[in-house]
Motif scaffolding. Sequence first.
Motif, PDB file in Angstrom:
ATOM      1  N   ARG A 214       0.838  -1.252   0.088  1.00 14.95           N
ATOM      2  CA  ARG A 214      -0.102  -0.002  -0.098  1.00 14.95           C
ATOM      3  C   ARG A 214       0.745   1.374   0.017  1.00 14.95           C
ATOM      4  N   ALA A 215       2.117   1.131   0.605  1.00 13.69           N
ATOM      5  CA  ALA A 215       2.869   2.512   0.734  1.00 13.69           C
ATOM      6  C   ALA A 215       3.349   2.518  -0.531  1.00 13.69           C
ATOM      7  N   SER A 216       3.771   1.412  -1.256  1.00 13.49           N
ATOM      8  CA  SER A 216       4.381   1.723  -2.706  1.00 13.49           C
ATOM      9  C   SER A 216       3.257   2.183  -3.701  1.00 13.49           C
ATOM     10  N   GLU A 217       2.065   1.663  -3.354  1.00  8.05           N
ATOM     11  CA  GLU A 217       1.201   2.257  -4.171  1.00  8.05           C
ATOM     12  C   GLU A 217       0.923   3.660  -4.213  1.00  8.05           C
ATOM     13  N   ARG A 218       0.831   4.247  -2.845  1.00  9.15           N
ATOM     14  CA  ARG A 218       0.883   5.702  -2.748  1.00  9.15           C
ATOM     15  C   ARG A 218       1.969   6.283  -3.269  1.00  9.15           C
ATOM     16  N   SER A 219       2.732   5.713  -3.036  1.00 11.67           N
ATOM     17  CA  SER A 219       4.202   6.363  -3.663  1.00 11.67           C
ATOM     18  C   SER A 219       3.949   6.678  -5.254  1.00 11.67           C
ATOM     19  N   LEU A 221       1.230   6.721  -7.013  1.00 13.13           N
ATOM     20  CA  LEU A 221      -0.046   7.773  -7.481  1.00 13.13           C
ATOM     21  C   LEU A 221       0.484   9.168  -7.032  1.00 13.13           C
ATOM     22  N   GLY A 222       1.319   9.116  -6.049  1.00 11.80           N
ATOM     23  CA  GLY A 222       1.762  10.481  -5.696  1.00 11.80           C
ATOM     24  C   GLY A 222       3.224  11.223  -6.566  1.00 11.80           C
TER      25      GLY A 222
END
Length: 346
Positions: A214-219, A221-222
């Motif tokens: 999830r942290a990688s996905e947020r990174s 997307l941002g």
Amino acid sequence: MASHRRPKQPSRARVTVLTTAAAAAVALSAQAASAAPSEKPSKDEVKSKVDKLYQEAEQATEKYNGAKEKQDKLEKQISTLQDKVARGQDELNQLREGIGTMASAQYRTGSIDPSVQLFLSSNPDDYLDKASTLDQLSSQQVEALKKIQEKQRELAQERQEASDKLKDLAATRTELGKKKREVQGKLAAAQKLLNSLTAKEKAALAAEQSRASRASERSVLGGDTGSASSRAGAAFSAAQTRIGSPYVYGATGPTSFDCSGLTSWAYAQAGVSIPRTSQEQANIGTRIYSVNDLKVGDLVFFFNDIHHVGLYAGNGQILHAPRTGTVVRYESMNTIGGPFMFGVRV
């Protein structure tokens, strides 16, 4: 005369020493027995061992993929050669039939030349090498014999090539079976270790992986999502539709993948054909050695032997099929478990 004296009894002090020694031995044995079973490895120790086994399994998987691809190519080549040999034999038979018709016509007129018999020979080379024989033939007959000669040589070469490839295919199938057993052995060992964990420990590991993903996905997307080219962008978009698909060694989609299976499938959706294995994919396109120069959709390679590949997702993250027991997902390049070697822009 034999002595009937009673044997000397041990002293009280000696008995005490022996009793104490025996007790000590029993105590030590008990301690050894209680210490015999090794301590249960911790969750982190199990994870470390499992990760190592999965890396080894992936190394074997890429070699398995290479052997499988070679087998498929050989089978196609052999099929093509066998078709060529069959067609060539038909052409040779037709040439011989034509010469046979010519000989029959001469026989009916009573003017058959003894040299015409060579037309019916299965090995005209012996005759064509003799100048005296050639002198007795018409140019049409010589041309017909030369065609037979060329066709025979061509067929012999094709049959030899097919025979060599069949031997290569047998060796490749043996190698394929060996690599498959190696992969299965590594995976079984990893599963055995995982089975040693408690339900609570397994849940903790799964939660850690989920948080990291999830942290990688947020990174991603941002971050900067600019791709190197339209085809790289299309390949990355295709791979994104496979997020959550399970890792299966040897799989190339569309519902399951291994690492190079995902990248080759993704680029195929963009209309670009790339090789099957990570090692072969590393030899196409333009290499990029700095992470700062990578763009979304670039191929990224890890470990010294290049046995893992993914798609760059931006902001230091990749989209890949990690290993058995996981799914296609985003992950930080820093947590792959092996060094980043370089990227390739297709």
